[in-house]
Write an enzyme that holds these catalytic residues in place. Structure first.
Site, PDB file in Angstrom:
ATOM      1  N   LYS A 148       0.823  -1.212   0.000  1.00 20.68           N
ATOM      2  CA  LYS A 148       0.000   0.000   0.000  1.00 20.68           C
ATOM      3  C   LYS A 148       0.852   1.254   0.000  1.00 20.68           C
ATOM      4  O   LYS A 148       0.571   2.202  -0.727  1.00 20.68           O
ATOM      5  CB  LYS A 148      -0.956  -0.001   1.195  1.00 20.68           C
ATOM      6  CG  LYS A 148      -2.007  -1.076   1.055  1.00 20.68           C
ATOM      7  CD  LYS A 148      -3.188  -0.843   1.937  1.00 20.68           C
ATOM      8  CE  LYS A 148      -4.258  -1.870   1.577  1.00 20.68           C
ATOM      9  NZ  LYS A 148      -5.293  -1.978   2.562  1.00 20.68           N
TER      10      LYS A 148
ATOM     11  N   LYS B  35      -4.614  -9.984  -6.225  1.00 13.19           N
ATOM     12  CA  LYS B  35      -5.756 -10.326  -5.373  1.00 13.19           C
ATOM     13  C   LYS B  35      -7.015  -9.570  -5.811  1.00 13.19           C
ATOM     14  O   LYS B  35      -6.919  -8.409  -6.181  1.00 13.19           O
ATOM     15  CB  LYS B  35      -5.391  -9.935  -3.938  1.00 13.19           C
ATOM     16  CG  LYS B  35      -6.206 -10.562  -2.869  1.00 13.19           C
ATOM     17  CD  LYS B  35      -5.773 -10.043  -1.511  1.00 13.19           C
ATOM     18  CE  LYS B  35      -6.176  -8.603  -1.296  1.00 13.19           C
ATOM     19  NZ  LYS B  35      -5.977  -8.096   0.055  1.00 13.19           N
TER      20      LYS B  35
ATOM     21  N   LYS C 151     -11.296  -4.817  -2.993  1.00  8.45           N
ATOM     22  CA  LYS C 151     -12.330  -3.779  -2.916  1.00  8.45           C
ATOM     23  C   LYS C 151     -11.880  -2.501  -3.593  1.00  8.45           C
ATOM     24  O   LYS C 151     -12.674  -1.760  -4.134  1.00  8.45           O
ATOM     25  CB  LYS C 151     -12.568  -3.362  -1.457  1.00  8.45           C
ATOM     26  CG  LYS C 151     -13.162  -4.337  -0.535  1.00  8.45           C
ATOM     27  CD  LYS C 151     -13.487  -3.587   0.768  1.00  8.45           C
ATOM     28  CE  LYS C 151     -13.449  -4.487   1.967  1.00  8.45           C
ATOM     29  NZ  LYS C 151     -12.226  -4.345   2.757  1.00  8.45           N
TER      30      LYS C 151
HETATM   31  P1  TYM Z   1     -10.336  -6.507   4.539  1.00  5.59           P
HETATM   32  O1  TYM Z   1     -11.453  -5.580   4.855  1.00  5.59           O
HETATM   33  O2  TYM Z   1      -9.345  -6.129   3.515  1.00  5.59           O
HETATM   34  O3  TYM Z   1     -10.932  -7.894   4.112  1.00  5.59           O
HETATM   35  C1  TYM Z   1     -11.908  -8.547   4.903  1.00  5.59           C
HETATM   36  C2  TYM Z   1     -11.684 -10.042   4.873  1.00  5.59           C
HETATM   37  O4  TYM Z   1     -11.758 -10.520   3.536  1.00  5.59           O
HETATM   38  C3  TYM Z   1     -10.617 -11.279   3.244  1.00  5.59           C
HETATM   39  N1  TYM Z   1     -10.272 -11.072   1.812  1.00  5.59           N
HETATM   40  C4  TYM Z   1     -10.112 -12.062   0.937  1.00  5.59           C
HETATM   41  N2  TYM Z   1     -10.191 -13.408   1.051  1.00  5.59           N
HETATM   42  C5  TYM Z   1      -9.969 -14.141  -0.059  1.00  5.59           C
HETATM   43  N3  TYM Z   1      -9.685 -13.595  -1.262  1.00  5.59           N
HETATM   44  C6  TYM Z   1      -9.589 -12.256  -1.427  1.00  5.59           C
HETATM   45  N4  TYM Z   1      -9.327 -11.726  -2.623  1.00  5.59           N
HETATM   46  C7  TYM Z   1      -9.816 -11.434  -0.296  1.00  5.59           C
HETATM   47  N5  TYM Z   1      -9.805 -10.074  -0.108  1.00  5.59           N
HETATM   48  C8  TYM Z   1     -10.083  -9.889   1.199  1.00  5.59           C
HETATM   49  C9  TYM Z   1      -9.516 -10.745   4.144  1.00  5.59           C
HETATM   50  O5  TYM Z   1      -8.509 -11.695   4.351  1.00  5.59           O
HETATM   51  C10 TYM Z   1     -10.304 -10.451   5.396  1.00  5.59           C
HETATM   52  O6  TYM Z   1     -10.443 -11.628   6.194  1.00  5.59           O
HETATM   53  N6  TYM Z   1      -7.074  -6.123   8.295  1.00  5.59           N
HETATM   54  C11 TYM Z   1      -8.380  -6.622   7.922  1.00  5.59           C
HETATM   55  C12 TYM Z   1      -9.501  -6.067   8.741  1.00  5.59           C
HETATM   56  C13 TYM Z   1      -9.353  -6.237  10.211  1.00  5.59           C
HETATM   57  C14 TYM Z   1      -9.458  -7.441  10.922  1.00  5.59           C
HETATM   58  C15 TYM Z   1      -9.281  -7.096  12.293  1.00  5.59           C
HETATM   59  C16 TYM Z   1      -9.693  -8.753  10.543  1.00  5.59           C
HETATM   60  C17 TYM Z   1      -9.091  -5.245  11.107  1.00  5.59           C
HETATM   61  N7  TYM Z   1      -9.062  -5.761  12.345  1.00  5.59           N
HETATM   62  C18 TYM Z   1      -9.313  -8.061  13.274  1.00  5.59           C
HETATM   63  C19 TYM Z   1      -9.728  -9.713  11.554  1.00  5.59           C
HETATM   64  C20 TYM Z   1      -9.542  -9.374  12.882  1.00  5.59           C
HETATM   65  C21 TYM Z   1      -8.613  -6.248   6.473  1.00  5.59           C
HETATM   66  O7  TYM Z   1      -8.028  -5.364   5.939  1.00  5.59           O
HETATM   67  O8  TYM Z   1      -9.594  -6.948   5.892  1.00  5.59           O
END
Ligand code: TYM
Length: 328
Positions: free
Chosen positions: A110, A192, A195
């Site tokens: 990022k 990947k 979003k």
């Molecule tokens: P975020 O919002 O980017 O994504 C949410 C969840 O979706 C999963 N994910 C994917 N899984 C498979 N293939 C993909 N292309 C894909 N894109 C996203 C992510 O692995 C995630 O599980 N850091 C986290 C948010 C967060 C969090 C937490 C998660 C903040 N605090 C505490 C768990 C526990 C994040 O950016 O997810």
């Protein structure tokens, strides 16, 4: 009962990757003590428009419910409504070292795209995430593959805290799905599905059937026209096979067998589109009902109250252990 915690950022429209990698797993933990958070404070590590952020936060809460989470069983809440998250985050940041944060893959990706002005929050994101999880003494964290490294850091910080101040935090593990732990872009299967890249390589949870079908039809494949899994030489097809497997419940081998006699990828893509549309249609219908209804605010208020009870208790334990509280 095991304690489950996970979160999703309201930083863009949710994708099929978010669903298969994370949300589909959330549903399977409803008999546990589970907390599902809309991590809006994580979203602001990159600039967000206030109006958009508010709308997306609401929309994500509705999607949690629409995907089948039952607020009677699990706690659904907005991160910024439970201040203990930011409070423990500061403690976790103080325990972190710059070097280990700078080594985080997601930070490097990022920050690399941003060139000069890198928000400091982007670097502090992983200790904040550790705080989210440790605040609930979570045993398992259902996430996609890309969060593994953050979970490792969470364990490191918990261990470091326990070592310095006495046994306080449980060490959580990442729980990843069987298939589709890393859904790739349909246009660039080496990247990947994300979003933030809203293009035809990304299937959104709220895409109409026609749009889903078009995106899958246009998905990049290869010219071999034989359907089998080979991540190195056939990343596009392998990605589609993983998605098919995750939704249908069939193994990749069973799918390969099913299409063994079929020429080309056309029929496979038509069937895959039908599977995705079949998965999303009921979620979308439920989503529309929730967005039109008035129950969402009450659910989120009750969720924040419930989460705060646990979060405040564990925050105080940490503050007592490290001498921040006046009394022990
Ligand atoms: P975020 O919002 O980017 O994504 C949410 C969840 O979706 C999963 N994910 C994917 N899984 C498979 N293939 C993909 N292309 C894909 N894109 C996203 C992510 O692995 C995630 O599980 N850091 C986290 C948010 C967060 C969090 C937490 C998660 C903040 N605090 C505490 C768990 C526990 C994040 O950016 O997810």
């Amino acid at each position: 009962m095991t304690v489950i915690f996970s979160g999703i950022k309201p930083s863009g429209e949710l994708t099929l990757g978010n669903y298969l990698g994370a949300m589909a797993q959330f549903i399977t933990y409803q008999e546990e003590e589970a907390y599902f958070c809309i991590v809006n404070q994580h979203a602001i590590t990159v600039p967000q428009e206030a109006v958009e952020l508010r709308l997306r936060t609401r929309s994500l809460a509705a999607l949690y419910l629409a995907s089948g989470l039952d607020p009677q069983k699990v706690t659904i809440f907005i991160q910024s409504e439970v201040p203990a998250h930011a409070q423990l985050a500061w403690i976790m940041m103080s325990l972190s070292q710059m070097g280990e944060l700078e080594r985080m893959t997601q930070y490097k990706e990022k920050a690399g795209n941003l060139h000069e002005s890198i928000p400091a929050g982007l670097l502090m994101y992983p200790p904040f995430m550790a705080a989210d999880i440790l605040l609930y003494q979570a045993d398992a964290v259902p996430v996609g593959d890309d969060q593994q490294q953050h979970l490792e850091l969470t364990r490191t910080l918990a261990q470091r805290f326990n070592y310095r101040f006495g046994e306080t935090f449980k060490l959580p593990v990442a729980a990843t799905a069987k298939e589709a732990t890393r859904v790739m872009s349909l246009q660039d299967p080496l990247k990947k599905m994300s979003k933030s890249a809203e293009d035809s390589g990304t299937i959104l949870l709220l895409d109409s059937p026609a749009v889903v079908t078009k995106k899958i039809k246009r998905a990049v494949t290869d010219s071999e026209n034989k359907l089998y899994y080979d991540l190195v030489n056939k990343p596009g097809i392998s990605n589609l096979l993983s998605i098919y497997a995750a939704i249908s419940g069939l193994s990749v081998m069973e799918i390969e067998l099913k299409y063994q006699e079929v020429q080309g990828y056309g029929q496979f893509k038509v069937d895959l589109a039908a599977l995705v549309v079949g998965l999303l249609a009921p979620i979308q219908a439920h989503y529309e009902r929730i967005m039109a209804g008035s129950e969402l605010d009450d659910i989120l208020s009750a969720g924040a109250q419930r989460a705060a009870l646990v979060a405040n208790k564990n925050l105080l334990r940490a503050e007592e252990a490290m001498g921040l509280a006046r009394h022990k």
